[in-house]
Design a protein around this motif. Structure first.
Motif, mmCIF file in Angstrom:
data_model
loop_
_atom_site.group_PDB
_atom_site.id
_atom_site.type_symbol
_atom_site.label_atom_id
_atom_site.label_comp_id
_atom_site.label_asym_id
_atom_site.label_seq_id
_atom_site.Cartn_x
_atom_site.Cartn_y
_atom_site.Cartn_z
ATOM 1 N N UNK A 88 0.940 -1.221 -0.025
ATOM 2 C CA UNK A 88 0.140 -0.045 -0.002
ATOM 3 C C UNK A 88 0.754 1.325 -0.030
ATOM 4 N N UNK A 89 1.850 1.097 0.809
ATOM 5 C CA UNK A 89 2.782 2.372 0.862
ATOM 6 C C UNK A 89 3.328 2.681 -0.401
ATOM 7 N N UNK A 90 4.006 1.611 -1.081
ATOM 8 C CA UNK A 90 4.552 1.914 -2.502
ATOM 9 C C UNK A 90 3.644 2.337 -3.307
ATOM 10 N N UNK A 91 2.317 1.803 -3.416
ATOM 11 C CA UNK A 91 1.329 2.150 -4.399
ATOM 12 C C UNK A 91 0.877 3.823 -4.140
ATOM 13 N N UNK A 92 0.801 4.176 -2.710
ATOM 14 C CA UNK A 92 0.588 5.652 -2.462
ATOM 15 C C UNK A 92 1.930 6.369 -2.923
ATOM 16 N N UNK A 93 3.087 5.888 -2.391
ATOM 17 C CA UNK A 93 4.336 6.754 -2.782
ATOM 18 C C UNK A 93 4.284 6.865 -4.462
ATOM 19 N N UNK A 94 4.101 5.964 -5.140
ATOM 20 C CA UNK A 94 4.300 5.894 -6.624
ATOM 21 C C UNK A 94 3.370 7.079 -7.069
ATOM 22 N N UNK A 95 2.093 6.902 -6.410
ATOM 23 C CA UNK A 95 1.233 8.061 -6.941
ATOM 24 C C UNK A 95 1.450 9.432 -6.710
ATOM 25 N N UNK A 96 2.383 9.513 -5.751
ATOM 26 C CA UNK A 96 2.896 10.946 -5.351
ATOM 27 C C UNK A 96 1.976 11.247 -4.043
ATOM 28 N N UNK A 97 1.361 10.310 -3.346
ATOM 29 C CA UNK A 97 0.648 10.679 -2.264
ATOM 30 C C UNK A 97 1.445 10.344 -1.010
ATOM 31 N N UNK A 98 2.579 11.008 -0.951
ATOM 32 C CA UNK A 98 3.786 10.702 -0.023
ATOM 33 C C UNK A 98 3.260 10.904 1.404
ATOM 34 N N UNK A 99 2.438 11.868 1.689
ATOM 35 C CA UNK A 99 1.794 12.436 3.004
ATOM 36 C C UNK A 99 0.982 11.294 3.465
ATOM 37 N N UNK A 100 0.124 10.570 2.440
ATOM 38 C CA UNK A 100 -0.740 9.632 2.880
ATOM 39 C C UNK A 100 -0.023 8.264 2.975
ATOM 40 N N UNK A 101 1.220 8.129 2.198
ATOM 41 C CA UNK A 101 1.890 7.129 2.829
ATOM 42 C C UNK A 101 2.641 7.135 4.146
ATOM 43 N N UNK A 102 2.861 8.352 4.309
ATOM 44 C CA UNK A 102 3.508 8.434 5.837
ATOM 45 C C UNK A 102 2.564 8.249 6.851
ATOM 46 N N UNK A 103 1.430 8.797 6.639
ATOM 47 C CA UNK A 103 0.344 8.599 7.469
ATOM 48 C C UNK A 103 -0.287 7.020 7.894
ATOM 49 N N UNK A 104 -0.023 6.406 6.658
ATOM 50 C CA UNK A 104 -0.273 5.080 6.722
ATOM 51 C C UNK A 104 0.727 3.987 7.622
ATOM 52 N N UNK A 105 2.109 4.581 7.501
ATOM 53 C CA UNK A 105 3.002 3.522 8.356
ATOM 54 C C UNK A 105 3.636 4.236 9.382
ATOM 55 N N UNK A 106 3.364 5.202 10.214
ATOM 56 C CA UNK A 106 3.796 5.880 11.393
ATOM 57 C C UNK A 106 4.149 4.946 12.118
ATOM 58 N N UNK A 107 3.821 4.026 12.347
ATOM 59 C CA UNK A 107 4.034 2.795 13.584
ATOM 60 C C UNK A 107 4.309 1.624 13.320
ATOM 61 N N UNK A 108 4.751 1.562 11.853
ATOM 62 C CA UNK A 108 5.105 0.165 11.601
ATOM 63 C C UNK A 108 6.581 -0.089 11.509
ATOM 64 N N UNK A 109 7.075 -1.020 12.208
ATOM 65 C CA UNK A 109 8.560 -1.298 12.502
ATOM 66 C C UNK A 109 9.092 -1.935 11.347
ATOM 67 N N UNK A 110 9.060 -1.791 10.088
ATOM 68 C CA UNK A 110 9.242 -2.454 8.830
ATOM 69 C C UNK A 110 10.328 -1.758 7.985
ATOM 70 N N UNK A 111 11.464 -2.132 7.833
ATOM 71 C CA UNK A 111 12.462 -1.523 6.994
ATOM 72 C C UNK A 111 12.112 -1.439 5.482
ATOM 73 N N UNK A 112 11.392 -2.151 5.073
ATOM 74 C CA UNK A 112 11.039 -2.355 3.766
ATOM 75 C C UNK A 112 10.046 -1.317 3.319
ATOM 76 N N UNK A 113 9.118 -1.186 4.171
ATOM 77 C CA UNK A 113 7.995 -0.319 3.975
ATOM 78 C C UNK A 113 8.492 1.191 4.033
ATOM 79 N N UNK A 114 9.281 1.392 5.237
ATOM 80 C CA UNK A 114 10.051 2.795 5.345
ATOM 81 C C UNK A 114 10.861 2.917 4.084
ATOM 82 N N UNK A 115 11.458 1.749 3.460
ATOM 83 C CA UNK A 115 12.540 1.947 2.309
ATOM 84 C C UNK A 115 11.347 2.493 1.169
#
Length: 174
Positions: free
Chosen positions: A1-28
């Motif tokens: 989901x984060x990758x899809x939002x990020x590729x669509x230019x919705x970076x703020x929304x992607x950030x909101x989605x993962x604020x508490x996710x302890x996952x290196x790949x998602x943050x990447x």
């Protein structure tokens, strides 16, 4: 989901989605989107999370360095690269792989070790000319600031050209 939002230019929304996710790949994925869409603020936050989860991986240092370079913050670029050097963290060079007759040929940017190097670079010169004629322009704004623009372009063209050459070589069966 984060990758899809990020590729669509919705970076703020992607950030909101993962604020508490302890996952290196998602943050990447978020950091990569920040690089593409020049979002330095969230890029710094994403890098901080990646540092906490995987501090020895070179990719996030390089992406943050690129974000700073796009923003013209060359002192920060130098700090990141100095930090990497001090900790022995090295950027992994660009690699292209070609599979031919059940054998994989690996090329690094600027590689001259392959037995057919002369033939490969001759073909590559032709392809690079065609790429330029077709309108290809390498993105040089994150390349080293102390290198001439023409040198940046040539390095990036050769790296991009290997991907094109790989496809062509495989299609030809050569």
């Amino acid at each position: 989901m984060v990758d899809l939002l990020g590729r669509a230019g919705r970076v703020n929304e992607a950030y909101d989605h993962i604020k508490r996710m302890p996952n290196d790949r998602v943050w990447g994925a978020l950091l990569s989107a920040c690089n593409v869409y020049n979002n330095m603020d969230i890029g710094v936050i994403a890098t901080d999370h990646r540092f906490q989860l995987a501090s020895e991986q070179s990719g996030h240092y390089v992406l943050l360095s690129n974000i700073y370079a796009k923003a013209g913050r060359w002192k920060d670029v130098i700090l990141i690269r100095s930090f990497m050097k001090g900790r022995g963290i090295k950027k992994i060079p660009g690699v292209s792989n070609v599979e031919l007759d059940d054998r994989i040929h690996t090329f690094l940017a600027g590689d001259r070790l392959h037995p057919r190097t002369a033939e490969i670079y001759d073909e590559l010169d032709i392809l690079l000319g065609k790429m330029k004629e077709a309108g290809y322009v390498p993105e040089t704004d994150t390349a080293l600031h102390d290198v001439e623009v023409e040198d940046k372009e040539n390095h990036l063209l050769v790296h991009s050209g290997f991907a094109v050459f790989s496809s062509r070589m495989t299609a030809k069966g050569a």
